[in-house]
Write a protein that holds these residues in place. Structure first.
Motif, PDB file in Angstrom:
ATOM      1  N   ILE A 171       0.867  -1.185   0.000  1.00 47.80           N
ATOM      2  CA  ILE A 171       0.000   0.000   0.000  1.00 47.80           C
ATOM      3  C   ILE A 171       0.899   1.230   0.000  1.00 47.80           C
ATOM      4  CG2 ILE A 171      -1.785   1.301   1.225  1.00 47.80           C
ATOM      5  CD1 ILE A 171      -2.693  -1.310   2.529  1.00 47.80           C
ATOM      6  N   ILE A 172       0.578   2.175  -0.850  1.00 46.21           N
ATOM      7  CA  ILE A 172       1.327   3.432  -0.927  1.00 46.21           C
ATOM      8  C   ILE A 172       0.762   4.414   0.096  1.00 46.21           C
ATOM      9  CG2 ILE A 172       2.067   5.344  -2.400  1.00 46.21           C
ATOM     10  CD1 ILE A 172       3.110   2.631  -3.315  1.00 46.21           C
ATOM     11  N   TYR A 173       1.658   5.010   0.874  1.00 47.09           N
ATOM     12  CA  TYR A 173       1.263   6.027   1.855  1.00 47.09           C
ATOM     13  C   TYR A 173       2.103   7.286   1.674  1.00 47.09           C
ATOM     14  CZ  TYR A 173      -1.316   2.582   4.702  1.00 47.09           C
ATOM     15  OH  TYR A 173      -2.213   1.640   5.157  1.00 47.09           O
ATOM     16  N   GLU A 174       1.545   8.385   2.132  1.00 46.02           N
ATOM     17  CA  GLU A 174       2.300   9.636   2.211  1.00 46.02           C
ATOM     18  C   GLU A 174       3.544   9.434   3.079  1.00 46.02           C
ATOM     19  OE1 GLU A 174       1.557  14.131   4.076  1.00 46.02           O
ATOM     20  OE2 GLU A 174       0.141  12.498   4.476  1.00 46.02           O
ATOM     21  N   LYS A 175       4.668   9.975   2.640  1.00 45.60           N
ATOM     22  CA  LYS A 175       5.904   9.904   3.418  1.00 45.60           C
ATOM     23  C   LYS A 175       5.873  10.996   4.487  1.00 45.60           C
ATOM     24  CE  LYS A 175      10.952  10.218   2.851  1.00 45.60           C
ATOM     25  NZ  LYS A 175      11.221  11.573   3.408  1.00 45.60           N
ATOM     26  N   ILE A 176       6.030  10.597   5.737  1.00 45.77           N
ATOM     27  CA  ILE A 176       6.043  11.541   6.860  1.00 45.77           C
ATOM     28  C   ILE A 176       7.478  11.660   7.376  1.00 45.77           C
ATOM     29  CG2 ILE A 176       5.138  12.087   9.146  1.00 45.77           C
ATOM     30  CD1 ILE A 176       2.974  12.046   6.993  1.00 45.77           C
ATOM     31  N   ASP A 177       8.015  12.856   7.316  1.00 43.12           N
ATOM     32  CA  ASP A 177       9.367  13.086   7.845  1.00 43.12           C
ATOM     33  C   ASP A 177       9.276  13.394   9.335  1.00 43.12           C
ATOM     34  OD1 ASP A 177      10.808  12.795   5.410  1.00 43.12           O
ATOM     35  OD2 ASP A 177      10.071  14.760   4.777  1.00 43.12           O
ATOM     36  N   GLY A 178       9.912  12.572  10.134  1.00 42.03           N
ATOM     37  CA  GLY A 178       9.880  12.785  11.576  1.00 42.03           C
ATOM     38  C   GLY A 178      10.462  11.595  12.308  1.00 42.03           C
ATOM     39  N   VAL A 179      10.364  11.623  13.623  1.00 44.92           N
ATOM     40  CA  VAL A 179      10.844  10.524  14.465  1.00 44.92           C
ATOM     41  C   VAL A 179       9.665   9.969  15.252  1.00 44.92           C
ATOM     42  CG1 VAL A 179      13.162  11.490  14.674  1.00 44.92           C
ATOM     43  CG2 VAL A 179      11.434  12.056  16.410  1.00 44.92           C
ATOM     44  N   THR A 180       9.773   8.720  15.689  1.00 46.11           N
ATOM     45  CA  THR A 180       8.711   8.162  16.509  1.00 46.11           C
ATOM     46  C   THR A 180       8.743   8.807  17.899  1.00 46.11           C
ATOM     47  OG1 THR A 180      10.034   6.372  17.447  1.00 46.11           O
ATOM     48  CG2 THR A 180       8.938   5.943  15.333  1.00 46.11           C
ATOM     49  N   LEU A 181       7.626   8.723  18.584  1.00 44.19           N
ATOM     50  CA  LEU A 181       7.570   9.252  19.946  1.00 44.19           C
ATOM     51  C   LEU A 181       8.542   8.492  20.845  1.00 44.19           C
ATOM     52  CD1 LEU A 181       6.425  11.068  22.114  1.00 44.19           C
ATOM     53  CD2 LEU A 181       4.415   9.582  22.259  1.00 44.19           C
ATOM     54  N   THR A 182       8.744   7.213  20.576  1.00 45.73           N
ATOM     55  CA  THR A 182       9.732   6.435  21.333  1.00 45.73           C
ATOM     56  C   THR A 182      11.117   7.042  21.189  1.00 45.73           C
ATOM     57  OG1 THR A 182       8.464   4.398  21.022  1.00 45.73           O
ATOM     58  CG2 THR A 182      10.782   4.153  21.622  1.00 45.73           C
ATOM     59  N   GLU A 183      11.504   7.376  19.956  1.00 47.51           N
ATOM     60  CA  GLU A 183      12.817   7.991  19.702  1.00 47.51           C
ATOM     61  C   GLU A 183      12.913   9.363  20.360  1.00 47.51           C
ATOM     62  OE1 GLU A 183      13.851   6.029  15.342  1.00 47.51           O
ATOM     63  OE2 GLU A 183      12.418   7.691  15.451  1.00 47.51           O
ATOM     64  N   GLN A 184      11.815  10.104  20.304  1.00 44.79           N
ATOM     65  CA  GLN A 184      11.780  11.433  20.925  1.00 44.79           C
ATOM     66  C   GLN A 184      12.003  11.332  22.435  1.00 44.79           C
ATOM     67  OE1 GLN A 184      11.377  14.190  19.174  1.00 44.79           O
ATOM     68  NE2 GLN A 184      10.564  15.797  20.496  1.00 44.79           N
ATOM     69  N   LEU A 185      11.360  10.345  23.065  1.00 43.31           N
ATOM     70  CA  LEU A 185      11.513  10.151  24.513  1.00 43.31           C
ATOM     71  C   LEU A 185      12.928   9.714  24.867  1.00 43.31           C
ATOM     72  CD1 LEU A 185       8.125   8.373  25.256  1.00 43.31           C
ATOM     73  CD2 LEU A 185       8.844  10.576  26.198  1.00 43.31           C
TER      74      LEU A 185
END
Length: 263
Positions: free
Chosen positions: A66-80
């Motif tokens: 399935i094709i999805y929009e690419k979201i640039d960011g980090v997971t909340l786990t990585e942020q924590l």
């Protein structure tokens, strides 16, 4: 070969182009489940919830994706992990995001009570009598038509320039929001960490998880005007249903003992 950027239990994630990714499912994932995720993703997009836009279903490398929009960011786990001092603030934002999902209604999704019952029926750890007992318990629980993610945890939240974006809606359905919260609590409190992680690091992660979970629950109950009993009533069926998932056997053993203590 496209660049691989991630992998989970059900699929691998590759770059598709500059603005899109492809979620390429493992051969073991039945086509009906992929179709379900595609339909659910379209419904979530139509409801205006903070999720990646969904494109088309495609075949690539002889597998369905399935094709999805690419979201640039980090997971909340990585942020924590980068900034653990912000754990209480992030837990409150996490609760607000979960409450936002539950503020939307949809009958186009699956009834989560029916899904839980089907999972319990598939679990070979329970006797027929135990299954009947759990199913009767589920059927007596109050239901609603709120959208429920049913896999809402920090790895499925991307912190991006657009704000928090929620991914992996394969298990989404409609029902009682406290069932969704109960599942999040179970993941935060009971999910086993990889054995390769050194014990002192494990202890630090579990302490952080505990604080995060406590603040999340407190904020969610404030927003929803609910009580801990509302969440607690769903622990039995959510734990029982989780026993058929692809989680470590030790984690299943822990959950199974918990379920038996409830019966």
């Amino acid at each position: 070969m496209k660049e691989k950027i991630g992998e989970g239990i059900t699929a691998e994630i590759y770059l598709w182009n500059e603005k899109e990714i492809i979620k390429l499912f493992h051969d073991s994932i039945h086509e009906s489940l992929i179709e379900k995720e595609f339909i659910v993703s379209q419904e979530i997009q139509n409801l205006g919830l903070p999720a990646p836009k969904v494109g088309n279903k495609v075949f690539d490398q002889n597998r369905m994706g399935i094709i999805y929009e690419k979201i640039d960011g980090v997971t909340l786990t990585e942020q924590l992990a980068k900034d653990p001092m912000n754990v209480e603030k992030e837990a409150k934002r996490f609760a607000e995001l979960h409450f936002q999902i539950h503020s939307v209604k949809s009958s186009a999704l699956s009834d989560i009570r029916e899904v839980l019952i089907s999972y319990v029926d598939l679990c070979n750890r329970f006797t027929l009598e135990q299954k009947e007992q759990i199913v009767s318990y589920i059927e007596a629980l109050p239901t609603k038509q709120a959208v429920c993610h049913m896999d809402f945890h920090p790895d499925n939240i991307l912190i991006s320039g657009q704000g928090p974006i929620i991914i992996d809606w394969m298990t989404a359905g409609y029902g009682n929001p406290f069932a969704d919260v109960a599942r999040t609590v179970i993941i935060l409190k009971h999910a086993h960490l990889p054995a390769s992680i050194p014990e002192p690091v494990k202890q630090s992660i579990m302490t952080l998880r505990h604080v995060f979970c406590e603040e999340y629950v407190k904020e969610y109950l404030t927003l929803s005007k609910g009580t801990w009993k509302d969440i607690e009533s769903w622990l039995l069926p959510i734990m029982a249903a989780r026993l058929i998932e692809g989680i470590p056997e030790g984690e299943k053993d822990d959950l199974y003992r918990q379920v038996l203590s409830f019966l």
